[in-house]
Design a protein around this motif. Sequence first.
Motif, mmCIF file in Angstrom:
data_model
loop_
_atom_site.group_PDB
_atom_site.id
_atom_site.type_symbol
_atom_site.label_atom_id
_atom_site.label_comp_id
_atom_site.label_asym_id
_atom_site.label_seq_id
_atom_site.Cartn_x
_atom_site.Cartn_y
_atom_site.Cartn_z
ATOM 1 N N VAL A 126 0.785 -1.069 0.061
ATOM 2 C CA VAL A 126 -0.173 0.171 -0.035
ATOM 3 C C VAL A 126 0.704 1.016 0.013
ATOM 4 O O VAL A 126 1.884 1.271 0.482
ATOM 5 C CB VAL A 126 -0.980 0.048 1.472
ATOM 6 N N SER A 127 0.594 2.446 -0.785
ATOM 7 C CA SER A 127 1.260 3.488 -0.708
ATOM 8 C C SER A 127 1.246 4.027 0.668
ATOM 9 O O SER A 127 0.415 4.142 1.679
ATOM 10 C CB SER A 127 0.551 4.255 -1.864
ATOM 11 N N VAL A 128 2.297 5.106 0.845
ATOM 12 C CA VAL A 128 2.399 5.829 2.007
ATOM 13 C C VAL A 128 1.195 6.897 2.296
ATOM 14 O O VAL A 128 0.714 6.870 3.273
ATOM 15 C CB VAL A 128 3.916 6.685 2.028
ATOM 16 N N GLU A 129 0.833 7.376 1.046
ATOM 17 C CA GLU A 129 -0.429 8.251 1.060
ATOM 18 C C GLU A 129 -1.595 7.508 1.757
ATOM 19 O O GLU A 129 -2.498 8.004 2.292
ATOM 20 C CB GLU A 129 -0.423 8.794 -0.188
ATOM 21 N N GLU A 130 -2.036 6.101 0.929
ATOM 22 C CA GLU A 130 -3.179 5.551 1.169
ATOM 23 C C GLU A 130 -3.218 5.190 2.748
ATOM 24 O O GLU A 130 -4.164 5.063 3.411
ATOM 25 C CB GLU A 130 -3.187 4.358 0.105
ATOM 26 N N LEU A 131 -2.177 4.737 3.059
ATOM 27 C CA LEU A 131 -1.923 4.085 4.553
ATOM 28 C C LEU A 131 -1.979 5.313 5.453
ATOM 29 O O LEU A 131 -2.671 5.097 6.571
ATOM 30 C CB LEU A 131 -0.441 3.269 4.786
ATOM 31 N N SER A 132 -1.516 6.311 5.115
ATOM 32 C CA SER A 132 -1.769 7.491 5.908
ATOM 33 C C SER A 132 -3.158 7.948 6.323
ATOM 34 O O SER A 132 -3.560 8.532 7.213
ATOM 35 C CB SER A 132 -0.843 8.554 5.901
ATOM 36 N N ARG A 133 -3.890 7.987 5.102
ATOM 37 C CA ARG A 133 -5.035 8.304 4.950
ATOM 38 C C ARG A 133 -6.089 7.493 5.981
ATOM 39 O O ARG A 133 -6.816 7.984 6.784
ATOM 40 C CB ARG A 133 -5.599 8.509 3.410
ATOM 41 N N ILE A 134 -5.919 6.413 5.710
ATOM 42 C CA ILE A 134 -6.855 5.109 6.570
ATOM 43 C C ILE A 134 -6.537 5.292 8.094
ATOM 44 O O ILE A 134 -7.486 5.076 8.703
ATOM 45 C CB ILE A 134 -6.361 3.703 5.861
ATOM 46 N N LEU A 135 -5.243 5.638 8.378
ATOM 47 C CA LEU A 135 -4.817 5.724 9.765
ATOM 48 C C LEU A 135 -5.223 7.077 10.415
ATOM 49 O O LEU A 135 -5.037 7.138 11.567
ATOM 50 C CB LEU A 135 -3.483 5.519 9.941
ATOM 51 N N ASN A 136 -5.364 7.892 9.271
ATOM 52 C CA ASN A 136 -5.655 9.397 9.734
ATOM 53 C C ASN A 136 -4.326 9.889 10.535
ATOM 54 O O ASN A 136 -4.292 10.523 11.427
ATOM 55 C CB ASN A 136 -6.793 9.752 10.577
ATOM 56 N N ALA A 137 -3.446 9.389 9.803
ATOM 57 C CA ALA A 137 -1.963 9.638 10.460
ATOM 58 C C ALA A 137 -1.352 11.022 9.927
ATOM 59 O O ALA A 137 -1.281 11.477 8.845
ATOM 60 C CB ALA A 137 -1.120 8.460 9.939
ATOM 61 N N ASP A 181 -4.656 4.007 19.941
ATOM 62 C CA ASP A 181 -3.793 3.483 20.555
ATOM 63 C C ASP A 181 -3.370 2.085 19.657
ATOM 64 O O ASP A 181 -3.818 2.079 18.634
ATOM 65 C CB ASP A 181 -4.047 2.945 21.955
ATOM 66 N N ALA A 182 -2.645 1.301 20.233
ATOM 67 C CA ALA A 182 -1.958 0.312 19.613
ATOM 68 C C ALA A 182 -3.259 -0.966 18.959
ATOM 69 O O ALA A 182 -3.045 -1.129 17.859
ATOM 70 C CB ALA A 182 -1.071 -0.789 20.449
ATOM 71 N N PHE A 183 -4.216 -1.039 19.876
ATOM 72 C CA PHE A 183 -5.293 -1.891 19.420
ATOM 73 C C PHE A 183 -6.290 -1.160 18.171
ATOM 74 O O PHE A 183 -6.393 -1.871 17.187
ATOM 75 C CB PHE A 183 -6.262 -1.817 20.664
ATOM 76 N N GLY A 184 -6.225 0.259 18.142
ATOM 77 C CA GLY A 184 -6.767 0.932 17.221
ATOM 78 C C GLY A 184 -6.170 0.798 15.794
ATOM 79 O O GLY A 184 -6.803 0.614 14.744
ATOM 80 N N VAL A 185 -4.890 0.989 15.838
ATOM 81 C CA VAL A 185 -4.185 0.862 14.825
ATOM 82 C C VAL A 185 -4.196 -0.571 14.213
ATOM 83 O O VAL A 185 -4.188 -0.775 12.925
ATOM 84 C CB VAL A 185 -2.617 1.355 15.103
ATOM 85 N N ALA A 186 -4.175 -1.572 14.952
ATOM 86 C CA ALA A 186 -4.085 -2.792 14.601
ATOM 87 C C ALA A 186 -5.287 -3.273 13.813
ATOM 88 O O ALA A 186 -5.494 -3.916 12.772
ATOM 89 C CB ALA A 186 -3.906 -4.024 15.567
ATOM 90 N N LYS A 187 -6.453 -2.601 14.461
ATOM 91 C CA LYS A 187 -7.877 -2.707 13.778
ATOM 92 C C LYS A 187 -8.025 -2.137 12.439
ATOM 93 O O LYS A 187 -8.323 -2.776 11.377
ATOM 94 C CB LYS A 187 -8.808 -2.483 14.640
ATOM 95 N N LEU A 188 -7.486 -1.047 12.152
ATOM 96 C CA LEU A 188 -7.421 -0.394 10.875
ATOM 97 C C LEU A 188 -6.444 -0.931 9.939
ATOM 98 O O LEU A 188 -6.807 -1.100 8.920
ATOM 99 C CB LEU A 188 -7.067 1.121 11.087
ATOM 100 N N MET A 189 -5.297 -1.627 10.313
ATOM 101 C CA MET A 189 -4.495 -2.314 9.488
ATOM 102 C C MET A 189 -5.103 -3.304 8.771
ATOM 103 O O MET A 189 -4.724 -3.721 7.866
ATOM 104 C CB MET A 189 -2.965 -2.765 10.464
ATOM 105 N N ASN A 190 -6.046 -4.117 9.602
ATOM 106 C CA ASN A 190 -6.843 -5.191 8.881
ATOM 107 C C ASN A 190 -7.596 -4.867 7.651
ATOM 108 O O ASN A 190 -7.790 -5.216 6.862
ATOM 109 C CB ASN A 190 -7.720 -5.874 10.008
ATOM 110 N N LEU A 191 -8.171 -3.531 7.846
ATOM 111 C CA LEU A 191 -8.798 -2.860 6.808
ATOM 112 C C LEU A 191 -8.235 -2.242 5.434
ATOM 113 O O LEU A 191 -8.595 -1.838 4.592
ATOM 114 C CB LEU A 191 -9.693 -1.976 7.146
ATOM 115 N N VAL A 192 -6.688 -2.532 5.527
ATOM 116 C CA VAL A 192 -6.015 -2.182 4.561
ATOM 117 C C VAL A 192 -5.779 -3.181 3.387
ATOM 118 O O VAL A 192 -5.520 -3.011 2.326
ATOM 119 C CB VAL A 192 -4.453 -1.841 5.079
ATOM 120 N N LEU A 193 -6.551 -4.398 3.652
ATOM 121 C CA LEU A 193 -6.423 -5.335 2.773
ATOM 122 C C LEU A 193 -7.174 -4.908 1.347
ATOM 123 O O LEU A 193 -8.095 -4.091 1.402
ATOM 124 C CB LEU A 193 -7.395 -6.617 3.186
#
Length: 545
Positions: free
Chosen positions: A137-148, A233-245
């Motif tokens: 996944v691109s940096v831009e896409e991942l940062s958008r999903i994580l609102n990072a 928190d770490a749990f929230g990040v892990a949850k969103l990471m699953n949705l990067v599929l």
Amino acid sequence: MERVYVVGHLNPDTDSVCSAISYAHYKSVLDPECEYLPIRAGELKRETIFVLEYFKVPPPSFLETLKPTVEDIPLKEPVFVSPDTTVYDIVKIMEEKDIKNVPVVENGKIVGVVSENMLARFFVRNLKIEPLKVHPVSVEELSRILNAEVVCNFLQDKLISGVVHIAIDALHVLLGKVKLGDVVVVGDDEPAQVALLECGAKLVIVTNKAPVSQRVIETAREKRAAIFRVEYDAFGVAKLMNLVLPASAVITKNFYTVTKKALIEDIRELVFTSKLRAVYVVNEEGKLVSVITRTDLMKNPRKKVILVDHNEVTQALDGITEAEILEIVDHHRIGGFSTLKPVFFYNEPVGSTSTIVANFFMRDKLKIEKEIAGLLLSGIVSDTFFFKSSTTTQKDIETALHLSKVAGVDLEEFAKKMLLEATRIPPDADPFEIVQSDSKVFDIGGITFLISQVTTSDYEDLRKRKEEFVEALKKLRNKLGTDMAFVLFTNPVEEESLVLTEGGREVLEEAFGVSPENGFYRLKGVLSRKKDFVPKIGESLRKER
């Protein structure tokens, strides 16, 4: 735009086709907000093809049934995604559009479907414990999903991928797990952040908006890595990471596609038996154009139709009882049609329906285009056998004379040329096809009979092929299941018809007081099936009861 079909009877003759085209044009002029589409209910005859080519008018499309099809449903624009769209975005689409399934499309064609149920099974029922991974996944896409917040990005690669580690183990244990290119989720721990970058982590995600020191940033620069800072928190990040599929990782390929010609009755079964509770509409190129769900099928659509040159169910296109009849324009006897609500029904005892349509134009002072005038003229000439049929009225003659002037043709010359084309029976023609091409079924007092009519002046060839036509008539009678069958070989020049029958010998002899000559019954003055033949057969049948 609402569509209305204008159609003549089964096994269409020239009047049926020409009046359908012309009446559709007439209605379009009066009501431009609606699409009036002429269609045909069978193959075109040689005479009709000649007429259409002569006046350079394209033939109407063939429609097999009036039963409701997909194109009768107001189709909505489909909501779809590409194979690399993330599950995160698909879930957002489902929430915003209030839909349960999202088709996945590549190059316009549907390649799979992501469903709400499927996602639930994928994330809830998968009890196998595996390392959390981020798919490319691109940096831009991942940062958008994580609102990072992207603190820094020194990556040489455009895509991020690898195993995701959460820093809950002791640092020395975690450092033993991290490999080059992995992602690490860590809290407010500068030594750990530096150590993980130096160990090969390509992305460090700092949770709870913890500060990131300049030392950590410099280490990221040195190691060509990136740092995100998120509010979760770490749990929230892990949850969103699953949705990067990507969608391609969670799609099902078990779905149904249909075309706009598919019958609604068939679609219902597919929708209600499919796990997706939907079917996907594609065009001739296989590209997605819409989606049909159970809600769409609750609307019970009906084709809107105008009937010309017939008003009996036995002569109508398949599915007529499931269509909404708006109008009937005809010149035949009134048959057993019933409608759910009042309709415009115009019936006049003239020689052709084309006469009626032409006079509608004149009554409403509408311009008759040259091509339309030619078609209407042809319909009159054909159905009246150039005024020799007993059904011919003065109105037919006067209308034809007017139309010939508008069409720019010599009436007598054109009529002879047209009828000559109609009376030829090609030597290689199939007798069954000839007999079937202009056949109508009638029902009088519960007795059904088939009447086919073939226009020809080639009696010599007809007599040679008599047995072939007898077999053809027998085959058609068996196919339609009528009590009896007749075929009229009508010669407009001699003003007579030669008749063959299957099962109707006694009725025919009683009706016309004739005996067979070499297997044929010669009926002088019988040119019209409707006016000269059917009434006498009906009278004979009533006497027998």
